[in-house]
Design a protein around this motif. Structure first.
Motif, PDB file in Angstrom:
ATOM      1  N   TYR A  68      25.884  -5.907  35.283  1.00 35.86           N
ATOM      2  CA  TYR A  68      24.641  -6.104  34.543  1.00 35.86           C
ATOM      3  C   TYR A  68      23.551  -5.237  35.141  1.00 35.86           C
ATOM      4  CZ  TYR A  68      25.709  -9.963  31.484  1.00 35.86           C
ATOM      5  OH  TYR A  68      26.187 -10.722  30.475  1.00 35.86           O
ATOM      6  N   THR A  74      26.176  -6.758  29.536  1.00 38.32           N
ATOM      7  CA  THR A  74      26.975  -6.065  30.531  1.00 38.32           C
ATOM      8  C   THR A  74      26.948  -4.576  30.181  1.00 38.32           C
ATOM      9  OG1 THR A  74      29.034  -6.193  31.754  1.00 38.32           O
ATOM     10  CG2 THR A  74      29.233  -6.219  29.396  1.00 38.32           C
ATOM     11  N   ASP A  98      32.375 -17.287  37.142  1.00 37.03           N
ATOM     12  CA  ASP A  98      31.447 -18.233  36.508  1.00 37.03           C
ATOM     13  C   ASP A  98      31.558 -18.200  34.986  1.00 37.03           C
ATOM     14  OD1 ASP A  98      30.433 -15.650  36.351  1.00 37.03           O
ATOM     15  OD2 ASP A  98      28.390 -16.177  36.936  1.00 37.03           O
ATOM     16  N   ILE A  99      31.629 -16.985  34.437  1.00 35.09           N
ATOM     17  CA  ILE A  99      31.672 -16.865  32.983  1.00 35.09           C
ATOM     18  C   ILE A  99      32.396 -15.589  32.568  1.00 35.09           C
ATOM     19  CG2 ILE A  99      29.255 -16.018  33.046  1.00 35.09           C
ATOM     20  CD1 ILE A  99      29.046 -17.203  30.130  1.00 35.09           C
ATOM     21  N   VAL A 100      33.265 -15.731  31.595  1.00 36.04           N
ATOM     22  CA  VAL A 100      33.912 -14.564  30.999  1.00 36.04           C
ATOM     23  C   VAL A 100      33.239 -14.340  29.653  1.00 36.04           C
ATOM     24  CG1 VAL A 100      36.061 -13.522  30.207  1.00 36.04           C
ATOM     25  CG2 VAL A 100      36.090 -15.100  32.164  1.00 36.04           C
ATOM     26  N   ASP A 101      32.589 -13.205  29.540  1.00 36.08           N
ATOM     27  CA  ASP A 101      31.787 -12.922  28.353  1.00 36.08           C
ATOM     28  C   ASP A 101      32.491 -11.804  27.565  1.00 36.08           C
ATOM     29  OD1 ASP A 101      29.594 -12.834  26.626  1.00 36.08           O
ATOM     30  OD2 ASP A 101      28.334 -11.708  27.989  1.00 36.08           O
ATOM     31  N   THR A 102      32.091 -10.558  27.749  1.00 34.78           N
ATOM     32  CA  THR A 102      32.832  -9.475  27.088  1.00 34.78           C
ATOM     33  C   THR A 102      34.245  -9.348  27.667  1.00 34.78           C
ATOM     34  OG1 THR A 102      32.114  -7.786  28.658  1.00 34.78           O
ATOM     35  CG2 THR A 102      30.717  -8.145  26.729  1.00 34.78           C
ATOM     36  N   LEU A 104      34.864  -7.538  30.294  1.00 36.12           N
ATOM     37  CA  LEU A 104      34.933  -6.235  30.976  1.00 36.12           C
ATOM     38  C   LEU A 104      34.948  -6.401  32.495  1.00 36.12           C
ATOM     39  CD1 LEU A 104      32.434  -4.303  28.668  1.00 36.12           C
ATOM     40  CD2 LEU A 104      34.885  -3.837  28.897  1.00 36.12           C
ATOM     41  N   THR A 105      34.095  -7.282  32.998  1.00 34.91           N
ATOM     42  CA  THR A 105      33.990  -7.446  34.450  1.00 34.91           C
ATOM     43  C   THR A 105      35.286  -7.978  35.035  1.00 34.91           C
ATOM     44  OG1 THR A 105      31.636  -7.936  34.192  1.00 34.91           O
ATOM     45  CG2 THR A 105      32.640  -8.525  36.299  1.00 34.91           C
ATOM     46  N   LYS A 129      32.994 -17.424  27.001  1.00 29.71           N
ATOM     47  CA  LYS A 129      32.196 -17.172  25.793  1.00 29.71           C
ATOM     48  C   LYS A 129      33.001 -16.232  24.901  1.00 29.71           C
ATOM     49  CE  LYS A 129      27.686 -16.369  26.799  1.00 29.71           C
ATOM     50  NZ  LYS A 129      26.570 -15.413  27.060  1.00 29.71           N
ATOM     51  N   LYS A 149      25.391 -18.262  23.643  1.00 24.74           N
ATOM     52  CA  LYS A 149      24.027 -18.445  24.139  1.00 24.74           C
ATOM     53  C   LYS A 149      23.991 -17.936  25.559  1.00 24.74           C
ATOM     54  CE  LYS A 149      23.059 -22.772  21.633  1.00 24.74           C
ATOM     55  NZ  LYS A 149      21.940 -22.336  20.806  1.00 24.74           N
ATOM     56  N   ILE A 151      23.553 -18.522  29.226  1.00 24.98           N
ATOM     57  CA  ILE A 151      23.559 -19.721  30.061  1.00 24.98           C
ATOM     58  C   ILE A 151      23.090 -19.410  31.491  1.00 24.98           C
ATOM     59  CG2 ILE A 151      25.301 -20.878  28.658  1.00 24.98           C
ATOM     60  CD1 ILE A 151      27.295 -20.356  30.928  1.00 24.98           C
ATOM     61  N   ILE A 156      24.579 -19.776  38.093  1.00 28.22           N
ATOM     62  CA  ILE A 156      24.476 -18.675  37.119  1.00 28.22           C
ATOM     63  C   ILE A 156      23.002 -18.355  36.868  1.00 28.22           C
ATOM     64  CG2 ILE A 156      25.086 -17.965  34.772  1.00 28.22           C
ATOM     65  CD1 ILE A 156      27.337 -20.164  34.916  1.00 28.22           C
ATOM     66  N   ASP A 157      22.708 -17.073  36.813  1.00 25.57           N
ATOM     67  CA  ASP A 157      21.305 -16.669  36.771  1.00 25.57           C
ATOM     68  C   ASP A 157      20.912 -15.932  35.499  1.00 25.57           C
ATOM     69  OD1 ASP A 157      22.737 -14.208  37.348  1.00 25.57           O
ATOM     70  OD2 ASP A 157      20.775 -13.342  37.786  1.00 25.57           O
TER      71      ASP A 157
HETATM   72  P1  IMP Z   1      31.367  -9.685  31.084  1.00 29.05           P
HETATM   73  O1  IMP Z   1      31.754  -8.448  31.835  1.00 29.05           O
HETATM   74  O2  IMP Z   1      30.600  -9.360  29.845  1.00 29.05           O
HETATM   75  O3  IMP Z   1      32.538 -10.600  30.797  1.00 29.05           O
HETATM   76  O4  IMP Z   1      30.308 -10.451  31.944  1.00 29.05           O
HETATM   77  C1  IMP Z   1      30.685 -11.111  33.032  1.00 29.05           C
HETATM   78  C2  IMP Z   1      29.524 -11.417  33.925  1.00 29.05           C
HETATM   79  O5  IMP Z   1      28.275 -11.282  33.256  1.00 29.05           O
HETATM   80  C3  IMP Z   1      29.615 -12.842  34.363  1.00 29.05           C
HETATM   81  O6  IMP Z   1      30.350 -12.949  35.540  1.00 29.05           O
HETATM   82  C4  IMP Z   1      28.178 -13.210  34.545  1.00 29.05           C
HETATM   83  O7  IMP Z   1      27.804 -12.907  35.865  1.00 29.05           O
HETATM   84  C5  IMP Z   1      27.436 -12.354  33.571  1.00 29.05           C
HETATM   85  N1  IMP Z   1      27.146 -13.127  32.343  1.00 29.05           N
HETATM   86  C6  IMP Z   1      27.769 -13.089  31.157  1.00 29.05           C
HETATM   87  N2  IMP Z   1      27.247 -13.953  30.282  1.00 29.05           N
HETATM   88  C7  IMP Z   1      26.256 -14.574  30.942  1.00 29.05           C
HETATM   89  C8  IMP Z   1      25.357 -15.624  30.595  1.00 29.05           C
HETATM   90  O8  IMP Z   1      25.340 -16.192  29.492  1.00 29.05           O
HETATM   91  N3  IMP Z   1      24.492 -15.997  31.571  1.00 29.05           N
HETATM   92  C9  IMP Z   1      24.455 -15.423  32.802  1.00 29.05           C
HETATM   93  N4  IMP Z   1      25.293 -14.474  33.175  1.00 29.05           N
HETATM   94  C10 IMP Z   1      26.189 -14.039  32.257  1.00 29.05           C
END
Ligand code: IMP
Ligand code: MG
Length: 172
Positions: A68, A74, A98-102, A104-105, A129, A149, A151, A156-157
């Protein structure tokens, strides 16, 4: 943007989910000494609660990745800011996120770890997510599926704020 967090998951719900995850992992890793790898900083509260409920002789390590910028998206441009201190070759590695969003991480991290030839490699994520997924990710142990949303709380920040909140909240 309003930055007044609203509760999505209460501390009691989180506690119950962490206990369930710990029970699932305990059952699957009986007789083993897994290495839990937390992704900093977001997983540190989850990690602390999880390992104390696990009742297995785990070891812990952390990695810090940057994905980020200062915003909420991301970048997809992921780098290892702090690598592992532990050798993971032949270890049973469990990644805590903490969270799997896209995705990618964590898919970047799993590829990075896989190259170090652990005996096994699994992912335990507190939240997922799935609506925003860009790459497929297998989550072996999942706490909650969350809506699309932003979070915060429970480690988580948003821009380093709100990590201290005991509940998982969302901000608009
Ligand atoms: P990704 O690479 O998009 O899956 O993002 C993973 C990382 O982005 C997570 O480990 C979080 O640190 C951060 N992240 C993704 N979504 C959120 C959110 O809703 N709140 C806070 N941090 C997030
Ligand atoms: Mg994270």
């Amino acid at each position: 943007m309003s930055s007044q967090p609203k509760i999505l998951l209460t501390r009691a719900e989180i506690n119950k989910a962490v206990a369930r995850l710990a029970a699932e992992v305990r059952r699957d890793y009986r007789g083993k000494q897994p290495l839990c790898i937390g992704v900093l900083k977001g997983s540190f509260v989850f990690m602390a609660d999880f390992i104390r409920q696990l009742e297995l002789p785990v070891e812990v390590d952390f990695v810090r990745l940057s994905s980020y910028g200062a915003g909420k998206q991301t970048s997809g441009n992921i780098t290892v800011v702090q690598g592992l201190k532990t050798k993971i070759k032949g270890r049973d590695v469990l990644v805590l996120e903490d969270i799997v969003d896209t995705g990618l991480t964590v898919s970047f991290l799993l590829d990075y770890l896989r190259k170090k030839v652990p005996a096994s490699l699994r992912l335990c994520a507190l939240t997922d997510k799935p609506s925003r997924r860009q790459v497929p990710v297998t989550i072996d142990y999942l706490g909650f599926t969350v809506p699309d949303k932003f979070i915060v709380g429970y480690g988580i920040d948003w821009n380093e704020k709100f990590r201290y909140l005991p509940d998982i909240c969302f901000i608009d």
